[in-house]
Design a protein around this motif. Structure first.
Motif, PDB file in Angstrom:
ATOM      1  N   GLY A 229      -3.722  -5.521   2.000  1.00 32.29           N
ATOM      2  CA  GLY A 229      -2.440  -4.921   0.969  1.00 32.29           C
ATOM      3  C   GLY A 229      -1.219  -4.426   1.628  1.00 32.29           C
ATOM      4  O   GLY A 229      -0.571  -4.284   0.694  1.00 32.29           O
ATOM      5  N   TYR A 230      -0.820  -4.591   2.977  1.00 27.66           N
ATOM      6  CA  TYR A 230       0.360  -4.324   3.448  1.00 27.66           C
ATOM      7  C   TYR A 230       1.469  -5.072   2.713  1.00 27.66           C
ATOM      8  O   TYR A 230       2.384  -4.512   2.130  1.00 27.66           O
ATOM      9  N   ARG A 231       1.213  -6.502   2.674  1.00 28.05           N
ATOM     10  CA  ARG A 231       2.325  -7.166   2.103  1.00 28.05           C
ATOM     11  C   ARG A 231       2.660  -6.687   0.815  1.00 28.05           C
ATOM     12  O   ARG A 231       3.983  -6.756   0.292  1.00 28.05           O
ATOM     13  N   LYS A 232       1.663  -6.528  -0.135  1.00 20.41           N
ATOM     14  CA  LYS A 232       2.137  -6.160  -1.557  1.00 20.41           C
ATOM     15  C   LYS A 232       2.510  -4.750  -1.501  1.00 20.41           C
ATOM     16  O   LYS A 232       3.469  -4.560  -2.406  1.00 20.41           O
ATOM     17  N   ILE A 233       2.363  -3.790  -0.689  1.00 20.08           N
ATOM     18  CA  ILE A 233       2.953  -2.638  -0.617  1.00 20.08           C
ATOM     19  C   ILE A 233       4.420  -2.742  -0.547  1.00 20.08           C
ATOM     20  O   ILE A 233       5.350  -2.205  -0.930  1.00 20.08           O
ATOM     21  N   CYS A 234       4.899  -3.656   0.823  1.00 18.18           N
ATOM     22  CA  CYS A 234       6.150  -3.992   0.904  1.00 18.18           C
ATOM     23  C   CYS A 234       6.900  -4.752  -0.342  1.00 18.18           C
ATOM     24  O   CYS A 234       8.051  -4.478  -0.640  1.00 18.18           O
ATOM     25  N   THR A 235       6.200  -5.693  -1.003  1.00 24.09           N
ATOM     26  CA  THR A 235       6.986  -6.470  -2.055  1.00 24.09           C
ATOM     27  C   THR A 235       6.949  -5.273  -3.239  1.00 24.09           C
ATOM     28  O   THR A 235       8.036  -5.311  -3.884  1.00 24.09           O
ATOM     29  N   ASP A 236       6.238  -4.613  -3.486  1.00 18.73           N
ATOM     30  CA  ASP A 236       6.154  -3.443  -4.527  1.00 18.73           C
ATOM     31  C   ASP A 236       7.531  -2.700  -4.388  1.00 18.73           C
ATOM     32  O   ASP A 236       8.074  -2.033  -5.188  1.00 18.73           O
ATOM     33  N   ALA A 237       7.587  -2.312  -3.006  1.00 21.26           N
ATOM     34  CA  ALA A 237       8.527  -1.355  -2.525  1.00 21.26           C
ATOM     35  C   ALA A 237      10.164  -1.950  -3.032  1.00 21.26           C
ATOM     36  O   ALA A 237      10.843  -1.110  -3.372  1.00 21.26           O
ATOM     37  N   LYS A 238      10.219  -2.963  -3.049  1.00 16.19           N
ATOM     38  CA  LYS A 238      11.680  -3.673  -3.484  1.00 16.19           C
ATOM     39  C   LYS A 238      11.730  -3.250  -5.126  1.00 16.19           C
ATOM     40  O   LYS A 238      13.033  -2.963  -5.256  1.00 16.19           O
ATOM     41  N   THR A 239      10.666  -3.338  -5.773  1.00 17.40           N
ATOM     42  CA  THR A 239      10.657  -3.071  -7.271  1.00 17.40           C
ATOM     43  C   THR A 239      10.789  -1.534  -7.577  1.00 17.40           C
ATOM     44  O   THR A 239      11.799  -0.931  -8.285  1.00 17.40           O
ATOM     45  N   LYS A 240       9.914  -0.622  -6.736  1.00 17.58           N
ATOM     46  CA  LYS A 240       9.865   0.784  -6.915  1.00 17.58           C
ATOM     47  C   LYS A 240      10.983   1.449  -6.176  1.00 17.58           C
ATOM     48  O   LYS A 240      11.606   2.569  -7.031  1.00 17.58           O
ATOM     49  N   HIS A 241      11.417   1.083  -5.414  1.00 16.07           N
ATOM     50  CA  HIS A 241      12.373   1.742  -4.482  1.00 16.07           C
ATOM     51  C   HIS A 241      13.943   1.136  -4.011  1.00 16.07           C
ATOM     52  O   HIS A 241      14.771   1.444  -3.159  1.00 16.07           O
ATOM     53  N   GLY A 242      13.844  -0.193  -4.241  1.00 17.94           N
ATOM     54  CA  GLY A 242      14.777  -1.050  -3.802  1.00 17.94           C
ATOM     55  C   GLY A 242      16.289  -0.473  -4.492  1.00 17.94           C
ATOM     56  O   GLY A 242      17.322  -0.804  -3.664  1.00 17.94           O
ATOM     57  N   ASN A 243      16.282   0.303  -5.357  1.00 15.94           N
ATOM     58  CA  ASN A 243      17.629   0.833  -5.854  1.00 15.94           C
ATOM     59  C   ASN A 243      18.088   1.891  -4.701  1.00 15.94           C
ATOM     60  O   ASN A 243      19.330   2.143  -4.890  1.00 15.94           O
ATOM     61  N   ILE A 244      17.212   2.509  -3.983  1.00 23.27           N
ATOM     62  CA  ILE A 244      17.688   3.364  -2.960  1.00 23.27           C
ATOM     63  C   ILE A 244      17.931   2.722  -1.480  1.00 23.27           C
ATOM     64  O   ILE A 244      18.911   3.244  -0.852  1.00 23.27           O
ATOM     65  N   GLY A 245      17.507   1.536  -1.510  1.00 22.58           N
ATOM     66  CA  GLY A 245      17.495   1.090  -0.037  1.00 22.58           C
ATOM     67  C   GLY A 245      16.473   0.038   0.238  1.00 22.58           C
ATOM     68  O   GLY A 245      15.559  -0.451  -0.473  1.00 22.58           O
ATOM     69  N   ASP A 246      16.846  -0.666   1.372  1.00 18.39           N
ATOM     70  CA  ASP A 246      15.787  -1.482   1.854  1.00 18.39           C
ATOM     71  C   ASP A 246      14.541  -0.944   2.692  1.00 18.39           C
ATOM     72  O   ASP A 246      14.867  -0.072   3.387  1.00 18.39           O
ATOM     73  N   VAL A 247      13.701  -1.830   2.820  1.00 19.05           N
ATOM     74  CA  VAL A 247      12.508  -1.422   3.869  1.00 19.05           C
ATOM     75  C   VAL A 247      12.017  -2.712   4.704  1.00 19.05           C
ATOM     76  O   VAL A 247      12.101  -3.578   4.414  1.00 19.05           O
ATOM     77  N   ASN A 248      12.271  -2.398   6.050  1.00 21.86           N
ATOM     78  CA  ASN A 248      12.067  -3.292   6.974  1.00 21.86           C
ATOM     79  C   ASN A 248      10.620  -3.566   7.359  1.00 21.86           C
ATOM     80  O   ASN A 248      10.281  -2.954   8.482  1.00 21.86           O
ATOM     81  N   CYS A 249       9.990  -4.091   6.761  1.00 18.89           N
ATOM     82  CA  CYS A 249       8.456  -4.048   6.896  1.00 18.89           C
ATOM     83  C   CYS A 249       8.246  -5.385   8.033  1.00 18.89           C
ATOM     84  O   CYS A 249       9.070  -6.001   8.505  1.00 18.89           O
ATOM     85  N   LEU A 250       7.157  -4.979   8.721  1.00 19.80           N
ATOM     86  CA  LEU A 250       6.597  -6.022   9.785  1.00 19.80           C
ATOM     87  C   LEU A 250       6.503  -7.582   9.054  1.00 19.80           C
ATOM     88  O   LEU A 250       6.330  -7.743   8.184  1.00 19.80           O
ATOM     89  N   SER A 251       6.789  -8.449  10.091  1.00 17.82           N
ATOM     90  CA  SER A 251       6.769  -9.893   9.503  1.00 17.82           C
ATOM     91  C   SER A 251       5.249 -10.150   9.576  1.00 17.82           C
ATOM     92  O   SER A 251       4.465  -9.837  10.018  1.00 17.82           O
TER      93      SER A 251
END
Length: 329
Positions: free
Chosen positions: A307-329
């Motif tokens: 589920g890690y990739r989904k958490i990273c993808t969801d972060a763009k929708t949920k928290h993207g207005n605050i900034g970016d998240v540099n997830c692992l590749s």
């Protein structure tokens, strides 16, 4: 009439010492039993009181405050399990912030909940100032924050592994990639700051207190002339908002921070050549005498596979207005 000697010898006076002592024994036994019972009641009451002691914390996903046992909780199976307490802040872009309702939110909250669930452990997050996890004083070596080293909680969330910190604390597997550090100045004034020579500074350089991009890291960049700053050219600042304001208002010559720390402020611009202050990316930071990271790493390994990739993808929708998240590749 006088009693005979045999009658006197056959009778025992009630004032005889032996009789008096024997009559006291049942009374003493009753008193001792009563005292034991009172002591037992007091011990039980103290133990019950300790078992019910609680502290108000925030659930692992942010959300409403709730009461939780300081050290244990009832699991779904009915067994008592340890509650792992985790310090988390509110001033780290999309990773940690306060939402419009006043509750803690961010990628780190989402990840803590997912990893702890995957590991099968009970985790509770507690808001804390970052300096309680790791602290620094200008001109001196940074040191352990009083909260983490003092056992106020078991771990601190999202801290970079650095040269100084790894000599004090332990770190989990990183869950975000490390970033590089830069000087930040007011947008439009990039050409007014010489990022390659700091010997003629008129104002101090700002550093976020206790963060990875500190003056000790800057001093290791030997490509910059004057990178080892005198104490009067060092200013520690507690929050990114304060850092941004002092740069914009001209109170400091520039701020030195990682790209992830300040790039979400449109009023600022990075200058100079990037330099790395981190050994590794964001991780859970713990004391070396607990095994929280063992459980965390087990849960994170499961999340990475599912589920890690989904958490990273969801972060763009949920928290993207605050900034970016540099997830692992």
């Amino acid at each position: 009439m006088m009693n005979s000697e045999s009658d006197v010898a056959g009778k025992t006076s009630l004032t005889d010492p032996v009789v008096r002592e024997s009559s006291r024994i049942p009374i003493l036994i009753a008193i001792i039993c009563g005292l034991i019972a009172v002591v037992a009641i007091i011990i039980a009451a103290v133990a019950l009181g300790r078992g019910q002691a609680s502290t108000t914390v925030v659930s692992s996903g942010g959300g409403q405050p709730q009461s939780s046992s300081q050290s244990s909780a009832q699991s779904p199976s009915g067994t008592v399990s340890k509650v792992w307490t985790i310090a988390i802040g509110h001033d780290y872009g999309a990773h940690e912030y306060i939402d419009t309702k006043g509750y803690l939110a961010g990628f780190n909250h989402d990840l803590v909940k997912a990893v702890c669930d995957a590991a099968g452990i009970i985790c509770k997050t507690i808001w804390q100032p970052y300096v309680n996890c790791w602290d620094s004083t200008k001109g001196q070596r940074a040191t352990a924050g009083k909260g983490l080293i003092g056992r106020w909680y078991d771990a601190c969330t999202g801290w970079y592994t650095t040269v100084d910190r790894i000599q004090v604390f332990s770190f989990s597997e990183p869950f975000l990639i490390p970033t590089q550090s830069r000087f930040f100045v007011k947008k439009g004034q990039e050409n007014l700051f010489n990022a390659r020579n700091l010997t003629e500074l008129q104002k101090p350089i700002g550093f976020l207190d206790g963060w990875a991009s500190d003056e000790k890291c800057l001093a290791r960049d030997t490509s910059i002339t004057g990178s080892t700053l005198p104490v009067n050219k060092i200013k520690h600042i507690l929050t990114t908002v304060e850092m941004k304001n002092q740069i914009v208002n001209g109170e400091i010559a520039a701020g030195f921070a990682s790209l992830k720390d300040l790039k979400h402020y449109p009023e600022l611009a990075p200058v100079g050549v990037p330099f790395s202050c981190m050994i590794n990316g964001n991780a859970m930071m713990t004391r070396k005498d607990n095994d929280f990271n063992t459980h965390w790493n087990r849960g994170f390994a499961k999340i990475k596979a599912t589920g890690y990739r989904k958490i990273c993808t969801d972060a763009k929708t949920k928290h993207g207005n605050i900034g970016d998240v540099n997830c692992l590749s």
